[in-house]
Design a protein around this motif. Structure first.
Motif, short mmCIF file in Angstrom:
data_model
loop_
_atom_site.label_atom_id
_atom_site.label_comp_id
_atom_site.label_asym_id
_atom_site.label_seq_id
_atom_site.Cartn_x
_atom_site.Cartn_y
_atom_site.Cartn_z
N ARG A 110 0.82 -1.22 0.00
CA ARG A 110 0.00 0.00 0.00
C ARG A 110 0.85 1.26 0.00
NH1 ARG A 110 -4.71 -2.58 0.70
NH2 ARG A 110 -4.74 -4.42 2.03
N ASP A 111 2.12 1.13 0.36
CA ASP A 111 3.03 2.28 0.36
C ASP A 111 3.81 2.41 -0.94
OD1 ASP A 111 2.28 2.92 2.96
OD2 ASP A 111 3.75 1.52 3.81
N TYR A 112 3.70 1.40 -1.80
CA TYR A 112 4.45 1.44 -3.06
C TYR A 112 3.82 2.43 -4.03
CZ TYR A 112 7.25 -2.81 -2.17
OH TYR A 112 8.14 -3.72 -1.69
N SER A 113 4.65 3.02 -4.87
CA SER A 113 4.14 3.88 -5.94
C SER A 113 3.53 2.98 -7.02
CB SER A 113 5.27 4.71 -6.55
OG SER A 113 6.16 3.87 -7.26
N ILE A 114 2.69 3.58 -7.85
CA ILE A 114 2.07 2.79 -8.92
C ILE A 114 3.12 2.23 -9.89
CG2 ILE A 114 0.52 2.91 -10.92
CD1 ILE A 114 -1.26 4.79 -9.26
N PRO A 115 4.09 3.05 -10.32
CA PRO A 115 5.12 2.49 -11.23
C PRO A 115 5.89 1.33 -10.60
CG PRO A 115 5.19 4.89 -11.24
CD PRO A 115 4.24 4.49 -10.15
N ARG A 116 6.18 1.45 -9.32
CA ARG A 116 6.91 0.38 -8.62
C ARG A 116 6.07 -0.88 -8.57
NH1 ARG A 116 9.87 -0.30 -3.54
NH2 ARG A 116 10.70 -2.43 -3.74
N LEU A 117 4.78 -0.73 -8.24
CA LEU A 117 3.88 -1.88 -8.17
C LEU A 117 3.77 -2.57 -9.53
CD1 LEU A 117 0.92 -0.55 -5.99
CD2 LEU A 117 2.42 -2.50 -5.46
N ARG A 118 3.62 -1.73 -10.53
CA ARG A 118 3.47 -2.26 -11.88
C ARG A 118 4.70 -3.07 -12.28
NH1 ARG A 118 2.27 -0.24 -17.36
NH2 ARG A 118 0.18 -1.06 -17.77
N GLU A 119 5.85 -2.51 -11.99
CA GLU A 119 7.10 -3.17 -12.33
C GLU A 119 7.22 -4.51 -11.61
OE1 GLU A 119 10.46 -0.65 -11.56
OE2 GLU A 119 11.90 -2.29 -11.85
N GLU A 120 6.92 -4.50 -10.33
CA GLU A 120 7.05 -5.74 -9.54
C GLU A 120 6.05 -6.80 -9.99
OE1 GLU A 120 8.72 -6.24 -6.27
OE2 GLU A 120 9.72 -4.30 -6.07
N LEU A 121 4.82 -6.36 -10.22
CA LEU A 121 3.78 -7.32 -10.62
C LEU A 121 4.07 -7.89 -12.01
CD1 LEU A 121 0.62 -5.46 -9.27
CD2 LEU A 121 1.47 -7.69 -8.48
N LEU A 122 4.51 -7.02 -12.92
CA LEU A 122 4.78 -7.48 -14.29
C LEU A 122 5.97 -8.44 -14.34
CD1 LEU A 122 4.14 -4.20 -16.32
CD2 LEU A 122 2.77 -6.29 -16.32
N ALA A 123 6.78 -8.41 -13.30
CA ALA A 123 7.94 -9.31 -13.26
C ALA A 123 7.52 -10.73 -12.87
CB ALA A 123 8.99 -8.78 -12.29
N ILE A 124 6.30 -10.87 -12.40
CA ILE A 124 5.80 -12.19 -12.01
C ILE A 124 5.24 -12.90 -13.24
CG2 ILE A 124 4.09 -13.43 -10.61
CD1 ILE A 124 4.20 -11.00 -8.66
N ASN A 125 5.71 -14.09 -13.51
CA ASN A 125 5.25 -14.83 -14.67
C ASN A 125 3.77 -15.16 -14.54
OD1 ASN A 125 4.64 -17.32 -16.32
ND2 ASN A 125 6.68 -16.84 -17.04
N GLY A 126 3.00 -14.71 -15.53
CA GLY A 126 1.56 -14.96 -15.50
C GLY A 126 0.75 -13.71 -15.22
N ILE A 127 1.45 -12.64 -14.84
CA ILE A 127 0.78 -11.36 -14.62
C ILE A 127 1.19 -10.39 -15.71
CG2 ILE A 127 0.51 -9.36 -13.09
CD1 ILE A 127 0.68 -11.18 -10.73
N GLY A 128 0.24 -10.05 -16.56
CA GLY A 128 0.49 -9.11 -17.65
C GLY A 128 -0.07 -7.75 -17.28
N ARG A 129 -0.19 -6.89 -18.26
CA ARG A 129 -0.58 -5.50 -17.98
C ARG A 129 -1.98 -5.37 -17.39
NH1 ARG A 129 1.72 -3.21 -23.60
NH2 ARG A 129 0.45 -4.98 -24.26
#
Length: 220
Positions: A110-129
């Motif tokens: 909840r403290d992460y910025s949106i760009p940071r969250l996006r980057e981390e989530l997109l790095a997980i295999n199976g999670i796209g945009r």
DNA sequence: GACCAGGCACATC
DNA sequence: GATGTGCATGGT
């Protein structure tokens, strides 16, 4: 981008007046929303509900509980959602990340910025945009606009976007014309899905579509 | 029986 | 970089 640029907000208001609040995302907890975001990939929500119900009945809708299951076991619970083997693997990838990085808590996110969250989530295999943005908007309640096949189809059908517009361009279009408002982004995306289901089916001609008025009016 | 559903990764050219 | 394909259940 053309057609509805200047009255995107009016379009939103018209949709809201016509369909009312959609109450997205259906889910009792933020973690449940995350799980649903993966389960609904290319899948009817009704099927996802069955899978979620299975997990809920077995009291498995927490990161530690799902972490304790094997991929095979999890696949059986989520079978009704379709693509159950691949989705089981994707869920395990997400849960492994949550467990290893945050001991299964969503609070640090909840403290992460949106760009940071996006980057981390997109790095997980199976999670796209789309899945990443759905998690950020609907599970973590941060203002990022979600684009899906309905968004693309509805806007492209009515000449509001170029057919070759990609995900990031469409996302940017909405975000640049709207105020950064979680509730607005939430409702707007849900309403677009509603329009898509009612008026913009893949092979059927659009009929009585709310967007028709807006695209037409502006282009004249 | 065909089509569709709130995608994504991977192979191949 | 673009295009094609596998993944799978359940409702219409």
């Amino acid at each position: 981008m053309r057609g509805i640029d200047n009255n995107l907000t009016e379009f939103y208001e018209a949709l809201l007046a016509r369909y009312g609040h959609q109450h997205w995302w259906p889910g009792e907890t933020d973690f449940e929303v995350m799980v649903g975001a993966i389960l609904t990939q290319n899948t009817n929500w009704k099927n996802v509900e069955k899978a979620i119900a299975n997990l809920k009945t077995a009291d498995l809708l927490t990161p530690p509980a799902l972490d304790a299951l094997t991929e095979k076991q999890l696949a059986e619970y989520i079978r009704p959602a379709g693509y159950f083997n691949i989705k089981s693997r994707r869920l395990k990838n997400l849960i492994r990340w949550l467990m290893e990085e945050f001991e299964g808590s969503l609070d640090p996110l909840r403290d992460y910025s949106i760009p940071r969250l996006r980057e981390e989530l997109l790095a997980i295999n199976g999670i796209g945009r789309e899945t990443a943005d759905s998690i950020i908007l609907y599970a973590l309640h941060k203002p990022t606009f979600v684009v899906d096949t309905y968004t693309y189809r509805v806007l492209a059908r009515h000449g509001c976007i170029d057919a070759e517009s990609d995900y990031e361009q469409i996302k940017e279009f909405f975000e640049s014309h709207l105020s950064e408002d979680v509730e607005l982004f939430n409702e707007f995306h849900a309403l677009i899905v509603q329009v898509g289901k009612n008026h913009c089916r893949p092979r059927a001609q659009c009929a009585n579509c709310p967007l028709e008025t807006f695209a037409h009016t502006i282009e004249e």
